[in-house]
Design an enzyme around this catalytic site. Sequence first.
Site, mmCIF file in Angstrom:
data_model
loop_
_atom_site.group_PDB
_atom_site.id
_atom_site.type_symbol
_atom_site.label_atom_id
_atom_site.label_comp_id
_atom_site.label_asym_id
_atom_site.label_seq_id
_atom_site.Cartn_x
_atom_site.Cartn_y
_atom_site.Cartn_z
ATOM 1 C CB SER A 48 -0.932 -0.004 1.205
ATOM 2 O OG SER A 48 -0.167 0.321 2.351
ATOM 3 C CE LYS A 49 -0.780 7.540 -3.154
ATOM 4 N NZ LYS A 49 -1.942 8.321 -3.496
ATOM 5 N NE ARG A 50 -2.043 3.480 5.217
ATOM 6 C CZ ARG A 50 -2.416 2.235 5.475
ATOM 7 N NH1 ARG A 50 -1.817 1.544 6.405
ATOM 8 N NH2 ARG A 50 -3.395 1.667 4.805
#
Length: 476
Positions: free
Chosen positions: A249-251
């Site tokens: 994910s982007k995080r």
Amino acid sequence: MNEIRTRFAPSPTGYLHVGGLRTALYNYLYARQNNGKFILRIEDTDQNRKVDKAVENLIESLRWAGLEIDEGPGFGGAFGPYIQSERTELYRQHVTKLLEKGDAYRCFCTPERLAKVKEQNPNSGYDRHCRYLSDQEIKDKMDAGEAFVIRQKIPENGEIKLYDIVRGEVVFPFSEVDDQVLLKSDGFPTYHLANVIDDHYMQISHVIRGEEWLMSTPKHLLLYESFAWKAPKFAHLSLLLNSDKSKLSKRQGDVSVEDYRSKGYLKEALVNFLALLGWNPGTNEEIFSMDQLMKKFSLKKVSKSGSIFDTKKLDWMNGQYIRALSPEEFYALAIEYFPKETPWSETDRMKMFSLYQQRISRLDEIPEKVAIFTHEFPPMDNDTVRAIDVNVLTVLKVLRDLLVKEADFDQKIFVEKIQEVQKITGIKGKELWTAVRIGVAGQIHGAEINIIAEILGQQACLKRIEKVLHDFAGNN
Ligand code: GLU
């Protein structure tokens, strides 16, 4: 045999996720190896999530990666429009059919009521409150102008079976399936309804998509049944994972194709890497061009366990592709990463880049590498400063005195001068060469210093050596 038609059906959220590119790639490879068609469909039924230029960005990322779209928005095709927000009338007509058949019903529950139901019972879905309204009750509510959505009527008992190409047989008991909203109160369909209608009318033969849609498939299969349509074949691909096995994910870092592109990954490397995330060629081979992938890829050999997105492996693979480029090809890519305003000629830049083609794994390493040329006096790191001792200064002093006397300069002469320094000072080997490297490049490690010196030229080398001698005179 019917034509193989696959589709990539992203929602335009602003960028293309690398997992999305893998899904698109598998669809593309499967279509190509079967002489079929690869279709792009934009699933923009969630109007709140609309992002400017999202479709253009998606198409640009697919184009960059080398996926050729046969039908889609702006690409033509007999089954368009290929953007769902332009097909709303079709969805509405089909919802009416479902209502008439009794496979769907109007739900007048307010958002407040639905929130309360959820609060009381967070793990089960809609409580089917409106499913059993009488015709009169429905009429009254409609006459009163109450807003409603249309929900799918899931059978109360029984189960439905899916034969998934990747996962084999999957059984879904109806008790676990929610009465899904098919048409929202604003008249827009939800993903589920639009997806099934479009896959049918676009004559999709194989739905190859992410695992996150597996749980939606029973709803889709039921819709195919309601409409008396033949369902396509399904293949649900496992998730891409971070090295700690969490969902990519982007995080945790970069996820968009655009990020990887600007970091200097070659499209061939990214495509090759993604192809192997889930597909096992059954041999130790790891490097595959798009043409080879089209021949060798097999949906049947796609794994059902999650695949770790190992950036180190991607870097290694990218390095392999960088090394396989011709000097001209490498130049064309590397120049994008070279500072714009510099006095270096094309020949010099070509020589500079040739120093690094064998050494880098990403093109965005170029600016840091060429900093030894683009700075008049390249900044020194702490290790380099610490390495400057009496012997370094002795080597540089002698080298300077020899170099100033030379009328000509190239790498051969430079090496000869260093050999003379060795004779004069008795300093040799690594100590000698490190000293020279510090004087000329301002660093203790790096590419061949004789080539660096030749590119810099005699005057720049002397200037740099002088500066080290001047700045570190106190060390003597
Ligand atoms: N619109 C869905 C997505 O954004 C497509 C899922 C499917 O392929 O059916 O991933």
